[in-house]
Design a protein around this motif. Structure first.
Motif, short mmCIF file in Angstrom:
data_model
loop_
_atom_site.label_atom_id
_atom_site.label_comp_id
_atom_site.label_asym_id
_atom_site.label_seq_id
_atom_site.Cartn_x
_atom_site.Cartn_y
_atom_site.Cartn_z
N PRO A 164 0.81 -1.56 -0.17
CA PRO A 164 -0.47 0.07 -0.26
C PRO A 164 1.20 1.41 -0.04
N ASN A 165 2.44 1.41 0.78
CA ASN A 165 3.03 2.41 0.75
C ASN A 165 3.36 2.70 -1.20
N PHE A 166 2.41 1.94 -2.07
CA PHE A 166 3.80 1.86 -3.27
C PHE A 166 3.07 1.66 -4.68
N ARG A 167 1.69 1.24 -4.16
CA ARG A 167 0.59 0.90 -4.96
C ARG A 167 0.32 1.50 -5.97
N ARG A 168 0.90 2.02 -7.17
CA ARG A 168 0.28 2.74 -8.36
C ARG A 168 0.23 3.92 -8.32
N THR A 169 2.61 4.03 -7.45
CA THR A 169 2.86 5.25 -7.70
C THR A 169 4.66 5.61 -8.57
N VAL A 170 4.14 6.39 -8.19
CA VAL A 170 5.64 7.00 -9.68
C VAL A 170 6.99 8.16 -8.32
N VAL A 171 7.94 6.94 -8.64
CA VAL A 171 8.95 7.62 -7.55
C VAL A 171 10.05 8.23 -8.35
N LEU A 172 10.40 9.05 -8.27
CA LEU A 172 11.89 9.94 -8.63
C LEU A 172 12.95 9.03 -7.74
N VAL A 173 13.28 8.97 -8.57
CA VAL A 173 15.27 8.42 -7.61
C VAL A 173 16.04 9.22 -7.41
N LEU A 174 16.30 10.00 -6.12
CA LEU A 174 17.41 11.20 -6.29
C LEU A 174 19.07 10.50 -6.28
N ARG A 175 18.47 9.38 -5.34
CA ARG A 175 20.18 9.12 -5.01
C ARG A 175 19.89 7.35 -5.33
N HIS A 176 21.04 6.67 -5.55
CA HIS A 176 21.05 5.63 -5.81
C HIS A 176 22.52 5.11 -6.22
N ASP A 177 23.53 4.10 -5.34
CA ASP A 177 24.43 4.05 -5.30
C ASP A 177 24.53 2.49 -4.16
N ASP A 178 25.77 1.98 -4.01
CA ASP A 178 26.52 0.48 -3.48
C ASP A 178 25.40 0.73 -2.06
N ASP A 179 24.67 1.50 -1.51
CA ASP A 179 24.93 1.33 -0.22
C ASP A 179 22.98 1.44 -0.09
N GLY A 180 22.27 1.84 -1.66
CA GLY A 180 20.77 1.96 -1.62
C GLY A 180 20.83 2.56 -2.59
N ALA A 181 19.17 3.63 -2.23
CA ALA A 181 18.75 4.58 -2.44
C ALA A 181 18.09 5.08 -2.34
#
Length: 184
Positions: A19-36
């Motif tokens: 329910p936190n993400f159903r039909r969502t559009v997420v803009l990824v601001l940071r992504h690296d080996d430690d996570g996103a």
């Protein structure tokens, strides 16, 4: 894979049931080996920006409400802006592509130089190292190119369908997937 997803959109597939993400559009601001880290673009809340940040109420792009950026860090706010190419402001840290983080403690008049739009998010979406990659591999997300206008769309409730529709082909068909398939 570090930074591979930064600046991209994660669009929840119809099978995403969280329910936190159903039909969502997420803009990824940071992504690296430690996570996103990203923010959900299409979850406005019924709280005017001015109630939490009075100085920013007239500075944000309509609708002038706060947005629920995700389930993590709900006690804090993130300002995200779209920037004019080559623009710089001491109150905005460029992130990736046309997107930057706004210092919400700054005077909006100082922060808006070179900025074409601002949204304020309560909370964010976060993934530990490898978690997002596993969700993408499991088919929970479509990874798509972001456009500057996605952040500040005047109709955030339509963003999920619009982003899918503009892809054409099979994803355009997915955009017509009903909220509740059992009602078909």
């Amino acid at each position: 894979m570090a930074d591979e997803l930064a600046g991209k959109l994660l669009v929840a597939t119809p099978g995403m049931l969280d329910p936190n993400f159903r039909r969502t559009v997420v803009l990824v601001l940071r992504h690296d080996d430690d996570g996103a880290l990203g923010v959900v673009l299409n979850r406005p809340v019924a709280v005017p920006t001015g109630e939490a940040l009075p100085a920013w109420h007239d500075a944000v792009t309509p609708p002038a409400t706060l947005f629920q950026g995700g389930p993590v860090g709900l006690d804090g706010a993130l300002g995200v802006a779209t920037l004019v190419p080559g623009a710089s402001s001491e109150a905005v840290d460029p992130l990736v592509g046309p997107f930057g983080l706004v210092d919400l403690d700054a005077d909006p008049a100082d922060a808006l130089s070179g900025v074409t739009g601002v949204r304020v998010f309560v909370g964010y979406a976060g993934w530990s190292g490898g978690q997002l990659e596993a969700e993408v591999a499991a088919g929970d997300w479509y990874v798509l190119d972001a456009r500057p206008g996605d952040l500040t769309t005047p109709e955030p409730g339509l963003l999920w369908r619009r982003v899918l529709r503009r892809q054409g082909g099979a994803l355009a068909i997915v955009s017509t997937f009903p909220e509740d398939p059992s009602l078909n």
